[in-house]
Design an enzyme around this catalytic site. Structure first.
Site, PDB file in Angstrom:
ATOM      1  CG  ASN A   9       2.828   0.175  -7.060  1.00 28.59           C
ATOM      2  OD1 ASN A   9       3.613  -0.299  -7.891  1.00 28.59           O
ATOM      3  ND2 ASN A   9       3.062   0.141  -5.758  1.00 28.59           N
ATOM      4  CD1 TRP A  10      -0.167  -1.998 -12.865  1.00 28.99           C
ATOM      5  CD2 TRP A  10       1.117  -2.395 -14.655  1.00 28.99           C
ATOM      6  NE1 TRP A  10      -0.917  -1.760 -13.978  1.00 28.99           N
ATOM      7  CE2 TRP A  10      -0.159  -1.992 -15.101  1.00 28.99           C
ATOM      8  CE3 TRP A  10       2.100  -2.698 -15.613  1.00 28.99           C
ATOM      9  CZ2 TRP A  10      -0.475  -1.889 -16.455  1.00 28.99           C
ATOM     10  CZ3 TRP A  10       1.790  -2.587 -16.963  1.00 28.99           C
ATOM     11  CH2 TRP A  10       0.504  -2.185 -17.369  1.00 28.99           C
ATOM     12  CE  LYS A  11       1.566  -2.986  -4.519  1.00 33.29           C
ATOM     13  NZ  LYS A  11       1.039  -3.393  -3.228  1.00 33.29           N
ATOM     14  CG  HIS A  95       5.078   0.961  -2.083  1.00 30.50           C
ATOM     15  ND1 HIS A  95       4.969  -0.235  -1.413  1.00 30.50           N
ATOM     16  CD2 HIS A  95       3.852   1.223  -2.599  1.00 30.50           C
ATOM     17  CE1 HIS A  95       3.724  -0.677  -1.531  1.00 30.50           C
ATOM     18  NE2 HIS A  95       3.030   0.192  -2.244  1.00 30.50           N
ATOM     19  CD  GLU A  97       4.256  -3.850  -1.683  1.00 34.15           C
ATOM     20  OE1 GLU A  97       4.658  -3.662  -2.836  1.00 34.15           O
ATOM     21  OE2 GLU A  97       3.038  -4.013  -1.403  1.00 34.15           O
ATOM     22  CD  GLU A 167       0.127   2.837  -1.114  1.00 31.98           C
ATOM     23  OE1 GLU A 167      -0.677   2.692  -2.036  1.00 31.98           O
ATOM     24  OE2 GLU A 167       1.195   2.205  -1.045  1.00 31.98           O
ATOM     25  N   GLY A 173      -3.010  -5.004  -0.015  1.00 33.83           N
ATOM     26  CA  GLY A 173      -3.099  -6.383  -0.472  1.00 33.83           C
ATOM     27  C   GLY A 173      -3.868  -7.296   0.464  1.00 33.83           C
ATOM     28  CB  SER A 213      -7.738  -3.168  -0.076  1.00 36.20           C
ATOM     29  OG  SER A 213      -6.786  -4.138   0.343  1.00 36.20           O
ATOM     30  N   GLY A 234      -2.965  -1.001  -6.272  1.00 39.43           N
ATOM     31  CA  GLY A 234      -2.109  -2.146  -6.565  1.00 39.43           C
ATOM     32  C   GLY A 234      -2.876  -3.204  -7.343  1.00 39.43           C
ATOM     33  N   GLY A 235      -3.290  -4.252  -6.652  1.00 40.93           N
ATOM     34  CA  GLY A 235      -3.916  -5.425  -7.277  1.00 40.93           C
ATOM     35  C   GLY A 235      -4.983  -5.113  -8.311  1.00 40.93           C
TER      36      GLY A 235
HETATM   37  P1  13P Z   1      -3.354  -3.021  -3.132  1.00 39.88           P
HETATM   38  O1  13P Z   1      -4.272  -2.101  -3.923  1.00 39.88           O
HETATM   39  O2  13P Z   1      -3.067  -4.307  -3.836  1.00 39.88           O
HETATM   40  O3  13P Z   1      -3.819  -3.169  -1.728  1.00 39.88           O
HETATM   41  O4  13P Z   1      -1.937  -2.263  -3.061  1.00 39.88           O
HETATM   42  C1  13P Z   1      -1.885  -0.948  -2.651  1.00 39.88           C
HETATM   43  C2  13P Z   1      -0.524  -0.422  -2.913  1.00 39.88           C
HETATM   44  O5  13P Z   1       0.437  -0.816  -2.276  1.00 39.88           O
HETATM   45  C3  13P Z   1      -0.369   0.566  -3.976  1.00 39.88           C
HETATM   46  O6  13P Z   1       0.906   1.141  -3.946  1.00 39.88           O
END
Ligand code: 13P
Length: 249
Positions: A9-11, A95, A97, A167, A173, A213, A234-235
């Site tokens: 997930n590149w956000k 998600h 967010e 999640e 994050g 994470s 994510g990251g």
């Molecule tokens: P991180 O891997 O950056 O913690 O993000 C997780 C996430 O929200 C994937 O959708």
């Protein structure tokens, strides 16, 4: 055996040029990798570049959200038909967010999930508790509620392609990963909820990903849990080398 799915997930990161550069680096690292499914979910404006780069490869491309109507006066939204017309196969729904910052509710998650499933997209439906809920001992209740509401009025037949991602919001994050055991416990709660809603056979096939994470250093311990059917990253998915290391846990 459930085949694991490792999704990025590149956000809100990367331009089309950066997307092409990622795939140039990423392909050689995962070429021929068939043990796990690989999905990359870039921002909307990168989808065309990602699809072109991934054509004919072992990598599928997903979007990060989808609206429930086929079209209409919904500024800033994208429909399932639009995604399908590009060649998109997967979509993230609900998600945290979206829930935290953009007013997404259990009800809108349900509408988006239904639309994705009706259209033939493979939804990755996210659930997870916030820190205060975990500390108050409410994790199981929250996960159950999110599942019951997200899956409301969806038949097990319609839900066939559903993927769920657990999640925990406190792990996103933050560098604080859930321990593999703790994640597996939460996955079991989600699987029980799915069994109550869709039946046991469905639940035993359902893939539940862990997100929060996930890094190359912790991926193999998480993926070793039988309850964990993949990762939503994510990251650590933004860099080809680190995402490839997670894919190859
Ligand atoms: P991180 O891997 O950056 O913690 O993000 C997780 C996430 O929200 C994937 O959708």
């Amino acid at each position: 055996m459930r085949k694991k799915l490792i999704a990025a997930n590149w956000k809100m990161y990367k331009t089309p040029d950066e997307t092409r550069a990622f795939f140039r680096d990423f392909f050689p690292l995962v070429v021929g990798h068939e043990r796990d499914e690989i999905v990359v979910c870039p921002p909307y404006i990168d989808l065309a570049a990602a699809l072109e780069a991934a054509r004919g490869s072992n990598i599928s491309i997903g979007a990060q959200n989808v609206h429930w109507k086929p079209e209409g006066a919904f500024t800033g939204e994208i429909s399932a038909n639009m995604l399908l017309s590009l060649g998109i196969t997967h979509v993230i729904v609900g998600h945290s967010e979206r829930r935290q910052y953009f007013g997404e509710t259990d009800d809108t998650v349900n509408l988006r999930l239904k639309a994705a499933l009706e259209s033939g997209l493979i939804p990755i439906c996210c659930v997870g508790e916030v820190l205060e809920e975990r500390e108050a001992g409410l994790t199981d209740d929250v996960l159950r509620r999110q599942c019951v509401r997200a899956f409301h009025a969806i038949s097990s037949k319609k839900a066939a392609k559903l993927v769920v991602a657990y999640e925990p919001v406190w792990a996103i994050g933050t560098g604080k990963t859930a321990t593999p055991e703790l994640a597996a416990e939460a996955h079991a709660v989600i699987r029980r909820a799915a069994a109550e809603i869709f039946g046991e056979p469905f639940a035993s096939q359902l893939r539940i990903l862990y997100g929060g994470s996930v890094k190359p250093e912790n991926a193999s311990a998480l993926m070793a849990q039988e309850e964990i059917d993949g990762a939503l990253v994510g990251g650590a998915s933004l860099e080809a080398k680190s995402f490839a290391a997670i894919v190859k846990y």
